[in-house]
Scaffold this motif. Structure first.
Motif, short mmCIF file in Angstrom:
data_model
loop_
_atom_site.label_atom_id
_atom_site.label_comp_id
_atom_site.label_asym_id
_atom_site.label_seq_id
_atom_site.Cartn_x
_atom_site.Cartn_y
_atom_site.Cartn_z
N ARG A 35 4.78 -2.40 4.02
CA ARG A 35 4.45 -3.79 4.06
C ARG A 35 4.15 -4.21 5.16
N ALA A 36 4.36 -3.62 6.51
CA ALA A 36 3.62 -3.97 7.59
C ALA A 36 2.15 -3.89 7.58
N PHE A 37 1.81 -2.48 7.06
CA PHE A 37 0.45 -2.16 7.20
C PHE A 37 -0.27 -3.09 6.15
N LEU A 38 0.09 -3.49 5.02
CA LEU A 38 -0.38 -4.35 4.14
C LEU A 38 -0.64 -5.87 4.88
N ASP A 59 -11.45 3.62 4.26
CA ASP A 59 -10.27 4.19 4.91
C ASP A 59 -9.35 2.92 4.81
N VAL A 60 -9.63 2.03 4.90
CA VAL A 60 -8.34 1.09 4.82
C VAL A 60 -8.05 0.78 3.37
N ARG A 82 -4.20 1.10 1.91
CA ARG A 82 -3.56 -0.08 1.33
C ARG A 82 -3.08 0.67 -0.17
N GLU A 83 -4.06 1.13 -0.68
CA GLU A 83 -3.51 1.74 -2.23
C GLU A 83 -1.97 2.46 -1.93
N ALA A 84 -2.26 3.47 -0.93
CA ALA A 84 -1.10 4.21 -0.84
C ALA A 84 0.14 3.64 -0.29
N ALA A 85 -0.03 2.47 0.40
CA ALA A 85 1.03 1.53 0.66
C ALA A 85 1.55 0.80 -0.72
N ARG A 86 0.72 0.47 -1.31
CA ARG A 86 1.01 -0.26 -2.72
C ARG A 86 1.90 0.80 -3.61
N ARG A 87 1.32 2.22 -3.60
CA ARG A 87 2.13 3.11 -4.48
C ARG A 87 3.91 3.25 -3.95
N VAL A 88 3.60 3.23 -2.45
CA VAL A 88 5.18 3.52 -1.95
C VAL A 88 6.03 2.25 -2.46
N LEU A 89 5.30 1.11 -2.21
CA LEU A 89 6.03 -0.18 -2.86
C LEU A 89 6.31 -0.40 -4.21
N ASP A 90 5.19 0.26 -5.09
CA ASP A 90 5.72 0.39 -6.53
C ASP A 90 6.67 1.21 -6.94
#
Length: 72
Positions: free
Chosen positions: A32-35, A55-56, A60-68
């Motif tokens: 969440r913080a990265f997003l 790279d960003v 961001r895609e990886a961060a959304r996967r974590v949250l999903d």
């Protein structure tokens, strides 16, 4: 005789499960913080058409996967 309340014992499995839950919580907080820190790239893209660095976008895609994963 010493009285032991066995209902309050914490097993190794309990500790491992708690540690895993803590790890997932920390991972979600970081995602969440990265997003939040990189939302401006998306705003810039929308307003000016300047692309988000690859790279960003990938992070961001990886961060959304974590949250999903945590939602399901």
């Amino acid at each position: 005789m010493i009285s032991v309340d066995l209902s309050r014992l914490i097993t190794a499995q309990d500790r491992a499960a708690e540690a895993e839950a803590d790890r997932r919580d920390a991972e979600r907080i970081q995602a969440r913080a990265f997003l939040a820190r990189t939302d401006w790239y998306v705003t810039r893209l929308t307003e000016t058409g300047t692309p988000v660095p690859p790279d960003v976008s990938a992070e961001r895609e990886a961060a959304r996967r974590v949250l999903d994963q945590s939602a399901g």
